[in-house]
Design a protein around this motif. Structure first.
Motif, short mmCIF file in Angstrom:
data_model
loop_
_atom_site.label_atom_id
_atom_site.label_comp_id
_atom_site.label_asym_id
_atom_site.label_seq_id
_atom_site.Cartn_x
_atom_site.Cartn_y
_atom_site.Cartn_z
N ALA A 131 56.71 5.93 -39.17
CA ALA A 131 56.77 4.61 -39.80
C ALA A 131 57.35 3.58 -38.84
O ALA A 131 56.94 2.41 -38.84
N THR A 132 58.30 4.00 -38.01
CA THR A 132 58.88 3.11 -37.01
C THR A 132 57.82 2.68 -36.00
O THR A 132 57.71 1.50 -35.65
N ILE A 133 57.05 3.64 -35.53
CA ILE A 133 55.97 3.34 -34.57
C ILE A 133 54.97 2.38 -35.20
O ILE A 133 54.53 1.40 -34.58
N ASP A 134 54.59 2.65 -36.45
CA ASP A 134 53.64 1.77 -37.14
C ASP A 134 54.22 0.37 -37.32
O ASP A 134 53.50 -0.63 -37.23
N SER A 135 55.53 0.31 -37.58
CA SER A 135 56.19 -0.99 -37.73
C SER A 135 56.17 -1.76 -36.42
O SER A 135 55.92 -2.98 -36.40
N TYR A 136 56.43 -1.07 -35.31
CA TYR A 136 56.39 -1.72 -34.00
C TYR A 136 54.98 -2.22 -33.67
O TYR A 136 54.80 -3.31 -33.12
N LYS A 137 53.99 -1.40 -34.00
CA LYS A 137 52.60 -1.81 -33.75
C LYS A 137 52.25 -3.05 -34.56
O LYS A 137 51.59 -3.97 -34.07
N ALA A 138 52.71 -3.07 -35.81
CA ALA A 138 52.46 -4.24 -36.67
C ALA A 138 53.20 -5.46 -36.14
O ALA A 138 52.68 -6.58 -36.16
N GLY A 139 54.43 -5.24 -35.66
CA GLY A 139 55.20 -6.34 -35.09
C GLY A 139 54.55 -6.91 -33.84
O GLY A 139 54.55 -8.12 -33.62
N ARG A 140 53.96 -6.03 -33.05
CA ARG A 140 53.26 -6.47 -31.84
C ARG A 140 52.08 -7.37 -32.19
O ARG A 140 51.77 -8.32 -31.47
N GLN A 141 51.44 -7.08 -33.33
CA GLN A 141 50.32 -7.89 -33.79
C GLN A 141 50.76 -9.02 -34.72
O GLN A 141 49.93 -9.76 -35.24
N ASN A 142 52.08 -9.11 -34.93
CA ASN A 142 52.65 -10.10 -35.84
C ASN A 142 52.10 -9.95 -37.26
O ASN A 142 51.93 -10.92 -37.99
N ASN A 143 51.82 -8.69 -37.64
CA ASN A 143 51.32 -8.39 -38.98
C ASN A 143 52.52 -8.14 -39.89
O ASN A 143 53.01 -7.02 -40.02
N LEU A 144 53.00 -9.19 -40.51
CA LEU A 144 54.28 -9.13 -41.22
C LEU A 144 54.24 -8.24 -42.45
O LEU A 144 55.22 -7.56 -42.76
N SER A 145 53.12 -8.23 -43.17
CA SER A 145 53.04 -7.41 -44.37
C SER A 145 53.16 -5.93 -44.02
O SER A 145 53.81 -5.15 -44.73
N GLU A 146 52.55 -5.52 -42.89
CA GLU A 146 52.65 -4.12 -42.46
C GLU A 146 54.05 -3.79 -41.97
O GLU A 146 54.54 -2.67 -42.15
N VAL A 147 54.70 -4.75 -41.33
CA VAL A 147 56.09 -4.54 -40.89
C VAL A 147 56.97 -4.21 -42.09
O VAL A 147 57.73 -3.24 -42.08
N TYR A 148 56.84 -4.99 -43.15
CA TYR A 148 57.66 -4.77 -44.33
C TYR A 148 57.27 -3.50 -45.07
O TYR A 148 58.12 -2.80 -45.62
N ALA A 149 55.98 -3.20 -45.09
CA ALA A 149 55.54 -1.97 -45.76
C ALA A 149 56.15 -0.74 -45.10
O ALA A 149 56.60 0.20 -45.77
N ASN A 150 56.18 -0.74 -43.77
CA ASN A 150 56.75 0.40 -43.05
C ASN A 150 58.27 0.44 -43.16
O ASN A 150 58.87 1.51 -43.19
N ARG A 151 58.90 -0.72 -43.22
CA ARG A 151 60.35 -0.74 -43.44
C ARG A 151 60.69 -0.14 -44.80
O ARG A 151 61.65 0.62 -44.94
N ASP A 152 59.90 -0.49 -45.81
CA ASP A 152 60.13 0.06 -47.14
C ASP A 152 59.96 1.58 -47.13
O ASP A 152 60.69 2.30 -47.81
N LYS A 153 58.98 2.06 -46.37
CA LYS A 153 58.75 3.50 -46.28
C LYS A 153 59.96 4.19 -45.65
O LYS A 153 60.40 5.25 -46.12
N ILE A 154 60.49 3.59 -44.59
CA ILE A 154 61.66 4.17 -43.93
C ILE A 154 62.84 4.22 -44.89
O ILE A 154 63.55 5.23 -44.98
N LYS A 155 63.06 3.14 -45.63
CA LYS A 155 64.16 3.11 -46.58
C LYS A 155 64.01 4.19 -47.65
O LYS A 155 64.99 4.79 -48.10
N SER A 156 62.77 4.44 -48.06
CA SER A 156 62.52 5.42 -49.11
C SER A 156 62.84 6.85 -48.66
O SER A 156 62.97 7.75 -49.49
#
Length: 369
Positions: A131-156
């Motif tokens: 999920a961290t890797i996916d969050s970084y990839k989303a951040g690289r593309q500035n895809n904010l919804s995916e960044v938050y989705a992966n953060r939520d997954k990590i928290k869960s």
């Protein structure tokens, strides 16, 4: 003779199955001391690998965070990916650690549960890394919804991981204490006095590992404010006290929030490392930087077409031109676009509260300590 030989073989097999035959010295039951020694060897192997995994996890996150603060997404992804490979290698070692055969069945059953919990805990670490890797990839593309989705997954993953470790420790301690008593040694009355408890790892499925809390006296105040709002994450940095208008706060899971006291709104700031990027700039020329606002419970106002929506929460990407003048960061042009990751930033912001939020983030970044 053939029938007699067959009969003798059947009798011999029956004796072995019933345990009625004579036993060699190798077949005798292990003594309590031998059982305890076998258990402790197994325990040390399991705990040693879990410690190695936790150390790898913390080290990779610390290194990745440094790269993210410099906007080096590819390096951060490689660091976490390499760390995860090492972690999964340790998992294979744990898989090969057989529960000692000399133990009683009741002990084996408890250790099997502990063994399964240990492997499941490693799997949670692996999920957090992915999920961290996916969050970084989303951040690289500035895809904010995916960044938050992966953060939520990590928290869960955090609470289940803690529960797995607690369950593992409980089962291992029950076996160890029983073996110690049977071996004539004083058992541990509390988990705190055991090797297992000393090495008990509570996974933080965030990308920051064990962040160190600042000595800033404002942190306890902000911690109380967030606790009252139901946010229990540890505060590691804040700009609280610089101005009455607003303050930035960073939590130990890497999330950054802006508390806008003027417009009474709470806003998440993504991607990770963006505050460090803003605050580290000291150049004389104007610089353009892109980041996103996650505006909780926003109204569908004149900026509603910019960004995208997550229920009532507005994910608003912005491109900001700013400068460093007279010891301060000064924001200039602010633009936005449609979607979580706009192809172009051609739209102006019309709502003053959103303009205020962007200005506050730029101006407060250097004050967060």
């Amino acid at each position: 003779m053939g029938r007699k030989l067959l009969l003798l073989m059947l009798v011999a097999m029956a004796l072995l199955i019933c345990g009625c035959g004579s036993k060699s010295s190798d077949d005798k039951q292990a003594s309590p001391a031998e059982q305890l020694a076998a258990y402790e060897k197994w325990e040390n192997g399991i705990v040693g690998e879990l410690k190695e995994i936790q150390n790898t996890f913390n080290a990779q996150n610390e290194q990745a965070n440094k790269e993210i603060s410099k906007h080096n997404y590819d390096k951060a992804i490689n660091i976490v990916s390499d760390g995860d490979k090492s972690i999964m290698s340790s998992r294979k070692k744990i898989e090969n650690m057989e529960i000692p055969a000399v133990l009683q069945e009741k002990h084996k059953e408890s250790l099997k549960k502990a063994f399964d919990d240990a492997l499941s805990w490693v799997d949670k670490i692996h999920e957090a890394n992915q999920a961290t890797i996916d969050s970084y990839k989303a951040g690289r593309q500035n895809n904010l919804s995916e960044v938050y989705a992966n953060r939520d997954k990590i928290k869960s993953l955090v609470e289940p991981a803690k529960n797995l470790i607690s369950s593992m420790v409980k089962n291992m301690l029950s076996v160890k204490n029983d073996l110690m008593e049977r071996a004539g040694k004083s058992s541990s009355s509390t988990a705190e006095n055991t090797l297992l408890q000393d090495n008990k790892q509570e996974i933080n499925a965030s990308k920051n590992g064990d962040a160190q809390v600042s000595t800033n006296s404002a942190i306890p105040t902000v911690q109380r404010i967030l606790s009252n709002a139901g946010i229990t994450d540890k505060v590691v940095a804040t700009s609280y006290g610089k101005t009455d208008r607003c303050y930035l706060t960073k939590l130990d899971d890497g999330e950054v929030f802006l508390m806008d006291n003027i417009n009474q709104q709470l806003i998440g700031v993504v991607p990770e490392g963006i505050i460090e990027q803003i605050s580290s700039y000291r150049g004389s020329a104007k610089k353009t930087i892109k980041f996103g606002l996650y505006i909780f419970n926003d109204k569908r106002d004149n900026d509603a077409e910019n960004g995208t929506w997550d229920g009532n929460n507005h994910i608003l990407p912005v491109s900001v031109e700013y400068n460093y003048e007279n010891g301060k960061h000064v924001p200039y042009m602010i633009k936005s676009g449609s979607g979580a990751s706009p192809a172009s930033y051609d739209n102006y912001l019309y709502e003053q509260k959103n303009v205020d939020a962007v200005n506050m983030i730029i101006e407060e970044a250097a004050a967060m300590k």
